[in-house]
Design an enzyme around this catalytic site. Structure first.
Site, PDB file in Angstrom:
ATOM      1  N   PHE B 236       3.233   5.963  -2.498  1.00  0.00           N
ATOM      2  CA  PHE B 236       3.602   4.686  -3.228  1.00  0.00           C
ATOM      3  C   PHE B 236       4.928   4.361  -3.721  1.00  0.00           C
ATOM      4  CE2 PHE B 236      -0.381   6.987  -4.335  1.00  0.00           C
ATOM      5  CZ  PHE B 236      -1.197   6.177  -3.526  1.00  0.00           C
ATOM      6  N   LYS B 631     -10.693  -2.169   9.728  1.00  0.00           N
ATOM      7  CA  LYS B 631     -10.903  -1.032   8.604  1.00  0.00           C
ATOM      8  C   LYS B 631      -9.906  -0.459   7.756  1.00  0.00           C
ATOM      9  CE  LYS B 631     -14.410   1.748   9.856  1.00  0.00           C
ATOM     10  NZ  LYS B 631     -15.276   2.981  10.418  1.00  0.00           N
ATOM     11  N   GLY B 699       3.050  -6.822   7.036  1.00  0.00           N
ATOM     12  CA  GLY B 699       2.465  -5.650   6.383  1.00  0.00           C
ATOM     13  C   GLY B 699       1.505  -5.935   5.437  1.00  0.00           C
ATOM     14  N   GLU B 702       1.026  -3.808   0.118  1.00  0.00           N
ATOM     15  CA  GLU B 702       1.521  -4.080  -1.039  1.00  0.00           C
ATOM     16  C   GLU B 702       1.022  -5.384  -1.627  1.00  0.00           C
ATOM     17  OE1 GLU B 702       5.809  -2.031  -1.500  1.00  0.00           O
ATOM     18  OE2 GLU B 702       5.582  -3.016   0.152  1.00  0.00           O
TER      19      GLU B 702
END
Lengths: 329, 735, 176
Positions: B236, B631, B699, B702
């Site tokens: 993270f 998934k 992406g 986040e």
């Protein structure tokens, strides 16, 4: 962890003798407090007496009392049908505590003896802790206090007793059976604990060479209703910010008997006699419950960060009284 | 070759290729590696936050059973400082001098034969300090401030004048707490020297960075350092730097001539590997009665440590989130005696978005405009900073589909109007975005004589599914069944990759893999260009496509042949090609590079008497560009959502106000969401493949977290009528 | 590189309290000479090379080290190795049967009940025990009784889905 000698006791007398022989030795049962604190460097016994194989695991009803071996686990006690039937407050306090894994390890005796979660107590890098080093001061009073106690505390120590079960048991007038080197004795749980205000470094009346062998829970009348409410930020797996153990015997709209314990607020599991006094003989109404709550927490001593516990504990009690009595606000 | 456009937006949700290893305990994480003869290290950390060490007492520890050595600043090897990265300078080298700049700073390193001996001996190390008063409060006027440390402050129009003349204005202050990354895997380092060659197993999201840092620390070439991390155990953001403990472990191994292994303790995870910094934000909004934004003035101050820097421009997103002619954003950082802050999932945007989306919600009530409608009125299809169209922005679709799935139209706009027993019910929403960050990336693809493919890059899979999606992408590009393709990573000897961070890896690495596979196919076509035995003879590489392990003429599967046949006939065991990607240049492609977008809809239950807030439902509608694997991408969104619930309701790293010590540095005291905190989470992907990159991905690591906290506080307002501008909303907040 | 440093012949260890401990792990018996301080977790990981059981906090607060002791789920980080003597210990490595992964392991893969995978062995050991305890009756029950296992990646809804699938028969033969 400092190195230690590991000894496995095979019977209770031997365990007590081993303890008596070594004033620095400690017992090891479920390990969930003892090993945690040894890893933290808070406890450094040179000798650890493993008592987990002593024959103190049984749970047995004798007449109107439940006799719980000190080494029965929290999960075992919670699973007893008689507990579900007659002691919902005990069952709920058990199942709302810790996690299943910890409850499979933690014993009933150990649960009563669990040490405070105060992070200042649990860090040997913190010099000021009257519980660890009497006279050194209390870092929590001047620090980040939120999970701390407001009853039975003083500027010398605000450490909380975090057991849920003990709050339920203290409200039920449970008895602690104790085995010493030369004698056995029985102490009411309400007289077992010592508050931080009285003495930060002593938490209960157990002598070094004494073992809890059994906890005896008097069964409430079959007509009693009981329950435990635990209030916390996280939905599960967290110590109580406040909690309330409530048992009521109601007859025709009047409270005949009331037992109240408060958790998350005391340096010991707190019995709220003042609330019981208000409740007994009073009508089953929210107004009664508000009066009972108002009667509690009057001696609270707060520091910045713990003030919220005073109103929250009262509201927690009112809510649980309503729930147990079946009264809606 | 087939084009991206011809492929479905949402890739098949196949199960993770590394699943069998993970569910059987066979996936090796850095702490799982051991080598014969290794010694064990333990850190000793300072118990003051500022000042200097007067004297170290190490004799007792050094003579304790099993102790090999005790390193302090008095006997440590002098090491060089690593390279700067986009996230800031390399953390300060360990044990340099007697100066203490934060509580929990490493002051000694004990090496012993067993972990038990090392831990016991570490307790015997003592330090005499000359303590100074630490600077701990973010708003302490004595703290030194860095202004615009990342050059991202933005200004357009005249925000001050526009605020002055706006029909409606709002001036609010927002507070966000320190959060700690707390990946579940304790960070571990195992350092093994062989002469001047160093092999390190390390918990890292960026092996190349750790390699470069170790090389500079010890003055050896990068080629002499190998960093291995096949499985990470979560990060993270915490694994994006070469932390002092990594250097220390390698230093101890060099000095003792023994392999040395270090596993951080959970409390050490709070002070050794970064955290999300606390911040205060001041936001002024000017808006017309019809809901059109006319001015945004967004300023932030966040915490920084004394000797480091951290990329955290809280207000940067406000510059381009909405159409608004007059905008000013300003970020400052205050240097404090705290452990190093670092990126934590959705850095800066998580906090900045909380302020902006809270303010818009507040204004929606002031103006009597539905919160979704208010956002629609300020939507922009172009980047207001440069006027370029976005490479992909389907946020309108996010609002529409998210609102429909949630049942937003059932909301009674009146606060405190919905109830269920003791619980007040509230609906809230927020927009979300996360601009991805890409770096150059490389990958190598190989097809073997047996028709299997091996593709690799020095990336990491922090749980995002890199192993899986890159294998899927490679299989698709090469026309091979997935089971014939192996993707490997986590080794700095492989072709350089960017970090697993900034929501950029899937795009950058995907484009590199795409390039490598295309080059590889071209190599095959080149090989048979003059091959009379090949049906592909003379065909241009631009006219082929791949399927079923074969290269064939586009649209004509019969005219082609298999990799196996080509390699066999040419007596070649394998063919390889290296591919690369560089982030696209906005000006070159005439598009402003969009990150992922989302709309978050949340239902909360609030018990006003007890202060309890429980999240009952969340719908996340996400534009993540092309989704390679439905998934694993969905898992990224739900994981981000869980992080957002923690940020909103639970997570608060508490610093002792007198000493600077972390007062709740354990998992029993620092609360993260547990299973019971999380309801069923609905995720839907919308939009189009992004036009800015060959693979069309954005992406999604986040964007799942962004917007959850304001959607929750907005829902709490709707439920209770109480506006919360400070996170987390612990129950005492609502009493 | 995954060899376990099995024997460490170090003179200074003579001052350390040691004990010969016999452990029954996944049906095999191991006799070890251990520092009394060694937890069951460290014995499994560092001495037996069974590194599937994970250390996430070493303080009883995360559940990553969950193993079964006489069929019950416990935390191996707060159990001394010596305490586990004579008990039947099952770790994640012992869960996979001759016919492949346990249904819960298969369901975790199918439902993506993990991301980084670090907490997964503990989650799965906990989930298998939860089903044996009869606590997979509803999503609410699963959530509560799985709350002793922290997943920082936030895979909780998928973990619940995986357990629900096995509990309801979900196509897998649940031989528990």
């Amino acid at each position: 962890m400092r190195t230690f000698d590991y000894v496995r006791a095979t019977d209770t007398q031997e365990a007590v003798r081993l303890l008596a022989d070594d004033p620095a030795a400690s017992c090891l049962a479920g390990g969930t407090t003892q090993l945690d604190l040894m890893k933290d460097g808070i406890l450094e016994p040179p000798r650890l007496i493993d008592i987990t194989r002593l024959p103190l695991h049984g749970i047995e009803r004798r007449g109107e009392s439940l006799h719980v071996g000190a080494l029965a686990t929290m999960e075992e006690l919670a699973a007893e049908p008689i507990v579900a039937e007659r002691l919902p407050v005990v069952r709920e306090s058990l199942l709302l505590g810790a996690s299943v894994q910890l409850r499979n390890m933690a014993t009933i005796g150990g649960n009563l003896l669990q040490r405070t979660r105060c992070r200042y107590f649990r860090d040997p890098g913190v010099a000021e802790c009257n519980k660890r080093s009497p006279g050194s001061g209390c870092a929590a009073v001047m620090g980040a206090a939120r999970m701390h106690a407001v009853l039975g505390v003083s500027e010398r120590c605000i450490a909380l007793h975090a057991s849920d079960l003990a709050v339920a048991l203290v409200s039920l007038d449970a008895l602690v059976h104790i085995q010493g080197p030369t004698q056995r004795r029985t102490v009411p749980l309400t007289e077992f604990y010592i508050t931080a205000a009285e003495s930060p470094e002593h938490e209960n009346v157990l002598d070094h060479a004494e073992l809890i062998t059994e906890v005896e829970i008097p069964l409430p009348p079959p007509t009693a209703r009981s329950g435990y409410l635990k209030v916390r930020d996280r939905v599960s797996y967290e110590f109580a910010l406040t909690s309330a153990a409530v048992l009521l015997v109601i007859d025709g709209g009047t409270i005949r008997q009331a037992r109240v314990g408060l958790g998350g607020v005391g340096s010991k599991p707190w019995r709220a006699y003042e609330a019981e006094h208000v409740l007994t003989g009073a009508p089953v109404t929210t107004a009664t419950f508000l009066d009972a709550a108002e009667a509690t927490m009057r001696d609270a001593w707060t520091v910045p960060g713990t003030e919220f516990k005073v109103p929250l504990a009262r509201r927690t009690l009112v809510r649980e009284l309503q729930t147990v009595a079946g009264v809606t606000s | 070759m087939s084009t991206v456009e011809s492929r479905p937006l949402i890739g098949e949700g196949i199960s993770r290729v590394d699943g069998p290893r993970k569910v059987t305990g066979a996936a090796p994480y850095p702490m799982d590696f051991s080598v014969p003869g290794q010694a064990y290290g333990t850190l000793v950390q300072s118990t003051i936050a500022a000042g200097r060490i007067v004297r170290m007492h190490t004799d007792e520890a050094a003579h304790s059973p099993g102790v090999v050595t005790v390193l302090t600043h008095e006997n440590a090897l002098e090491v060089g400082t690593g390279p700067a990265s986009v996230l800031g300078a390399s953390p300060p080298a360990p044990l340099r001098n007697d100066r203490i700049v934060h509580h929990g700073q490493h002051i000694a390193f004990v090496v012993a034969e067993t972990p038990e001996q090392a831990t016991a001996a570490a307790r015997l190390v003592r330090a005499d300090y000359e303590a100074a008063e630490p600077l701990l409060d973010l708003q302490d006027p004595r703290a030194e401030h860095l202004h615009d440390p990342w050059g991202m402050d933005h200004s357009r129009g005249d925000a001050a004048a526009a605020l002055e003349s706006a029909e409606v204005t709002l001036h609010s202050t927002y507070l966000t707490a320190d959060n700690t990354n707390n990946p579940l895997g304790l960070f571990a380092t195992l350092a093994v020297w062989d002469g001047d060659t160093l092999t390190v197993h390390d918990t890292s999201q960026w092996p190349s960075m750790v390699r470069a840092s170790l090389a500079m620390a010890f003055g050896i070439p990068e080629s002499s350092v190998r960093v291995l991390v096949p499985y990470v155990g979560g990060g993270f953001g915490a694994g994006l730097r070469a932390w002092p403990h990594v250097i220390l472990t390698a230093m101890a191994a060099r000095m003792t001539k023994r392999p040395v292994k270090l596993v951080l303790t959970r409390p050490q995870m709070f002070t050794s590997i970064g955290h999300r910094p606390s911040g205060v934000q001041w936001l002024s909004v000017g808006i017309r009665r019809d809901g059109e934004l006319v001015a945004l003035d967004h300023r932030s101050l966040s915490s920084l440590s004394m000797e480091d820097n951290d990329f955290e421009p809280f207000s940067s997103g406000t510059a381009f989130a909405y159409q608004c002619p007059n905008v000013i954003t300003r970020d400052e950082q205050a240097k404090l005696n705290i452990a190093v802050p670092t990126s934590m999932r959705a850095p800066a945007e998580a906090q900045g978005n909380f302020a902006l989306e809270s303010a818009l919600d507040e204004l929606s009530y002031t103006l009597g405009i539905d919160p979704v409608e208010l956002r629609l009125r300020n939507h922009t299809d172009v980047d207001p900073r440069n006027g370029l169209p976005w490479s992909g922005k389907a946020i309108l679709e996010c609002y529409e589909i998210g609102a429909r799935r949630f049942g937003w139209s059932d909301r009674n706009p009146e606060p405190r109007s919905m109830r269920d027993g003791n619980w007040l019910v509230g609906y809230g929403m927020a927009s979300a975005m996360f601009p991805y960050f890409a770096q150059p990336c490389m990958a190598e693809a190989t097809v073997n004589r047996d028709g299997s493919a091996f593709v690799r890059s020095a990336a990491t899979d922090i749980g995002t599914g890199t192993y899986t999606v890159m294998a899927q992408l490679s299989a698709e590009e090469l026309g091979l069944p997935l089971e014939k393709v192996r993707f490997d990573l986590g080794d700095s000897d492989m072709p350089d990759s960017m970090m697993a961070g900034g929501s950029g890896l899937t795009g950058a690495l995907g484009n590199a893999v795409h390039d490598a596979c295309r080059r590889l196919v071209r190599s095959f076509v080149d090989l048979v260009r003059d091959d009379a035995d090949s049906p592909l003879m003379g065909i241009s590489p631009h006219d082929v496509e791949c399927s079923d392990g074969r290269i064939h003429l586009m649209g004509c599967p019969d005219r082609g042949e298999s990799y196996v046949d080509i390699l066999a006939r040419h007596g070649t065991p394998q063919l390889s090609a290296t591919g690369s990607s560089t982030p696209p240049d906005a000006k070159e492609i005439g598009l402003s590079l969009a990150g992922a977008y989302g709309a978050k809809f949340v239902e909360v239950r609030v018990d006003p008497d007890l202060g309890l807030v429980r999240v009952a439902r969340v719908v996340s509608a996400i534009d993540g560009g092309r989704i390679l694997n439905e998934k694993t991408a969905r898992s990224q969104i739900i994981g981000g959502t869980v992080g957002g619930i923690g940020m909103a309701l639970l997570e608060d790293t508490v610093t002792d106000p007198r000493t600077g010590r972390i007062a709740n540095g354990t998992f029993a005291d620092y609360l993260v969401a547990v299973n019971a905190d999380v309801p069923e989470l609905d995720v839907v992907f919308v939009g189009e493949p992004d036009r800015g990159t060959p693979t069309g991905t954005k992406g999604v690591g986040e964007v799942g977290l962004v917007g959850i906290a304001p959607a929750i506080t907005n829902a709490v307002y709707h439920a209770t009528g109480k506006r919360i501008r400070s996170l987390p909303i612990t129950l005492d907040t609502l009493l | 590189m995954r060899d376990v440093a099995s024997e460490r012949d170090v003179d200074s260890r003579s001052t350390v309290n040691e004990r010969v401990v016999t452990l029954d792990v996944n049906g095999r018996t191991y006799t070890l000479r251990l520092d009394t301080r060694v937890t069951l977790l460290d014995a499994l990981r560092d001495r037996l090379g069974l590194v599937g059981t994970k250390k996430g906090c070493d303080q009883g607060a995360c559940g990553a080290c969950t193993v079964h002791l006489d069929g019950r789920r416990v935390l191996s980080c707060l159990t001394l190795a010596a305490q586990a003597e004579g008990r039947e210990i099952t770790t994640i490595e012992g869960l996979t049967g001759a016919d492949g992964p346990h249904p819960v392991q298969r369901a975790f893969m199918e439902h993506d009940g993990f991301q980084c995978g670090f907490c997964t062995p503990g989650q799965i050991m906990s989930a298998v025990a939860l089903m044996a305890e009869g606590r997979a009756g509803s999503d609410e029950e699963i959530r509560e009784y799985m709350s002793g296992n922290i997943c920082r990646c936030g895979a909780y809804p998928n973990i619940v889905a995986a357990i629900r699938a096995v509990a309801s028969g979900g196509g897998h033969d649940a031989h528990l």
